[in-house]
Every structure is written in structure tokens, then in C-alpha cells.
Design an enzyme around this catalytic site. Structure first.
Site, PDB file in Angstrom:
ATOM      1  CE  LYS A  53      -3.820  -2.361   2.267  1.00  0.00           C
ATOM      2  NZ  LYS A  53      -4.505  -2.718   3.524  1.00  0.00           N
ATOM      3  CD  GLN A  97      -3.221  -4.239   6.662  1.00  0.00           C
ATOM      4  OE1 GLN A  97      -3.097  -3.250   5.949  1.00  0.00           O
ATOM      5  NE2 GLN A  97      -3.931  -5.288   6.297  1.00  0.00           N
ATOM      6  CG  ASP A 120      -9.393   0.362   5.201  1.00  0.00           C
ATOM      7  OD1 ASP A 120      -9.155   0.143   3.993  1.00  0.00           O
ATOM      8  OD2 ASP A 120      -8.660  -0.014   6.125  1.00  0.00           O
TER       9      ASP A 120
END
Ligand code: NAP
Length: 288
Positions: A53, A97, A120
């Protein structure tokens, strides 16, 4: 006849080029999109994803900051760090994460992220807005699937979309995004009886289960679009999806491979959401 391939890498590149233009515009207005990535513990896969990412960010000129913590980090400490990041103007997106260590409640953590930085798309505010069909941050994998179909000019309206899997991060939001685009949606899960009865009726079949070779030609309606979200390992340890690709391509009309299908789109949509957040911040500033 063999199905046409939907090339996720090529489509991701297309969207990344468009993003590059938006980033240049933002930079001309003294805004560099910024993403904060929080990584707790030493889960090997999480480290790999974070690296991918951040590399994608750097390639496009998105600023990223990594906050890496030991497994022993307390929930209070993590909440404190997110609250700090919520206040920073140069950070437009905050990504924690997952999975988190057992002693940290992921729901509390997701709810601590400001909805205005929820790139997200996991915050209940983002989910509520998605369900009520408002503009918001949509979860990256489902959004990536929709963008793929848009690129391929595949009609969604009126189509029967069957989603295998009902997780909060893939299955459920994917179904909702299709519903918002006037599809008729059926969800299947581990308790669904006679799965093939449903998969065989799908114009668009999305599999987000996590089981290699779950779906073969006999489960697919002739000519259907098959989107394989699964990321599994086959007997030889190679990366594969939920769909038995060689078999399924004999029945499907269009199909995504694994690797090189949904995966590259997921990361691209994280970049997309970060840029979207930076644009919103700039627009708000210009209104003042
Ligand atoms: P998850 O949370 O484990 O959810 C799996 C879902 O599949 C559950 O809803 C489960 O049903 C359902 N399921 C299990 N066995 C089934 C069966 N035999 N038939 C029908 N449904 C069944 O997984 P996830 O996070 O959604 O991820 C799904 C897969 O996508 C994984 O392989 C993951 O690695 C991959 N993934 C890929 C990307 C990407 O970018 N390519 C992104 C995210 C995830 P219940 O709800 O009844 O348990």
C-alpha cells in the site's frame, strides 16, 4: 468458448492514471494527499500488505506515514494515536491494518477514526451513508469490483448479482453497492443450502469466501460475469482464488483471474479514497 479475461492490473493502471491528474491538481493548490498507516504486531501478511500500500502511495506521489507498534500496545494507546492523527490537517486518510491483536477491539478502533478520514470505509457512519445511498468512502474491494465493471461497460441495472460471502469488509458492502445500482442481489454464506441453485442463476457472480476451487463450470450460468475475490493457496502453494479458473472459463462470459484481478483494484481504491478525502478537505477550505 473460453471467457474473456478481465485484467485487474490493466484496469487499475487506468484508474491510477486518472488519480495522477487529481493529485497534480491538488498539489497545484498546495495539498498533498496524506495517508497514515497503523500496523500493530508482526503478522507477516499484514506487513506485506502495508508495504504494498505504501509503495503504491509513493508511486503516485501520495504522502504516507507508517506508525508501527509492538503487539503489546494497549487499546488506550492506539485510541490516543488515532485521536492525534484525526487532528492533523496533512493526514487525509487513516488506515489501521487488520487483524489487530486479541486484546484490542477492532470495532472500538474503527469507530475512533474520524469518518472524514475513514478511507477503508469501515466506520458505521460510512456504512450508514452507503446503505442510504449517499456519497461516502466505500470499502475498497467492493468499490474496486464496481469500478472494474464500469471500465468493462458491464451493465448492472436489473441484473441478478449473487454474492458468496457476507463479511463486513467484502460480501455485505459489495451486495449493497450492487443494490444501489439497481441490481437484484442474493447473498449466500456458509449456511446456504444448495449453493449451486443460486450461483447458476447469477448474471454476475462474486465469490468472496476464501476456499480454493469452490466454484467450477458446473456452478456458473453460461455467459455470466465471474468476479473472484478469494485469495487462497492451491495444493502447490500457489496463489489462487475461489474459482477453478480453467474450468470456470469454459462457462463464464467474462472472468477475473487470481492473481491480477480484484487485488490490484483494492489497493487502487485505497488511493482513490485518500485522494477523495484530500479533495473534500480542499473544497471545504475553499468554501470558508
Ligand atoms: P471472511 O470474513 O472469512 O468471510 C468469508 C465468507 O464466506 C463468510 O461470510 C462465510 O459465511 C462465507 N463462506 C464460507 N464458506 C462458504 C461456503 N462453502 N459457501 C458459501 N459461503 C461460504 O472473509 P473475507 O474477509 O470476506 O474475505 C473473503 C476472501 O476474499 C478471502 O480469501 C480473502 O483473502 C479475500 N480477500 C481478497 C481481497 C482482494 O483484494 N483481492 C480483499 C479482501 C479479501 P459465514 O458468514 O456463514 O461464516
Amino acid at each position: 468458448m473460453s471467457a474473456e479475461l478481465i485484467d485487474g492490473r490493466l484496469i487499475a493502471d487506468y484508474y491510477r492514471e486518472r488519480l495522477q491528474e487529481s493529485i497534480s491538481e491538488l498539489k497545484a493548490n498546495d495539498v498533498t494527499p496524506g495517508l497514515a498507516v497503523i500496523l500493530v504486531g508482526d503478522n507477516h501478511a499484514s506487513h506485506t500488505y502495508v508495504k504494498m500500500k505504501r509503495k503504491a502511495c509513493s508511486k503516485l506521489g501520495i504522502h504516507s506515514e507508517l506508525y508501527q507498534f509492538q503487539e503489546s500496545l494497549t487499546q488506550e494507546e492506539l485510541v490516543g494515536k488515532i485521536e492525534e492523527l484525526n487532528e492533523l490537517d496533512h493526514i487525509h486518510g487513516i488506515l489501521v491494518q487488520l487483524p489487530l491483536p486479541q486484546h484490542i477491539n477492532p470495532i472500538t478502533i474503527i469507530e475512533t477514526i474520524s469518518p472524514s478520514k475513514d478511507v477503508d470505509g469501515f466506520h458505521p457512519v460510512s456504512i450508514g451513508k452507503m446503505v442510504t445511498n449517499q456519497d461516502t468512502f466505500y470499502s475498497c474491494t467492493p468499490l474496486g469490483i464496481i469500478k472494474m465493471l464500469e471500465y468493462e461497460k458491464i451493465d448492472i441495472k436489473g441484473k441478478h448479482v449473487v454474492i458468496l460471502g457476507r463479511s463486513n469488509i467484502v460480501g455485505k458492502p459489495a451486495g449493497q453497492l450492487f443494490l444501489n445500482r439497481d441490481a437484484t442481489v442474493t447473498y449466500c454464506h456458509s449456511k446456504t443450502a444448495n449453493l449451486t441453485d443460486y450461483t447458476k442463476k447469477a448474471d454476475i457472480l462474486v465469490s468472496a469466501v476464501g476456499k480454493a476451487k469452490l466454484i467450477g463450470a458446473g456452478d456458473i450460468k453460461k455467459g455470466a460475469v465471474v468476479i473472484d475475490v478469494g485469495m487462497n493457496r492451491d495444493e502447490a502453494g500457489r496463489l489462487c482464488g475461489d474459482v477453478d479458473f480453467e474450468s470456470a472459463r469454459e462457462a463464464a462470459g467474462k472472468i477475473t483471474p487470481v492473481p491480477g484481478g480484484v487485488g490490484p483494484m483494492t489497493i487502487t481504491m485505497l488511493l482513490y479514497n485518500t485522494v477523495k478525502s484530500a479533495r473534500w478537505q480542499l473544497e471545504n477550505r475553499q468554501k470558508r
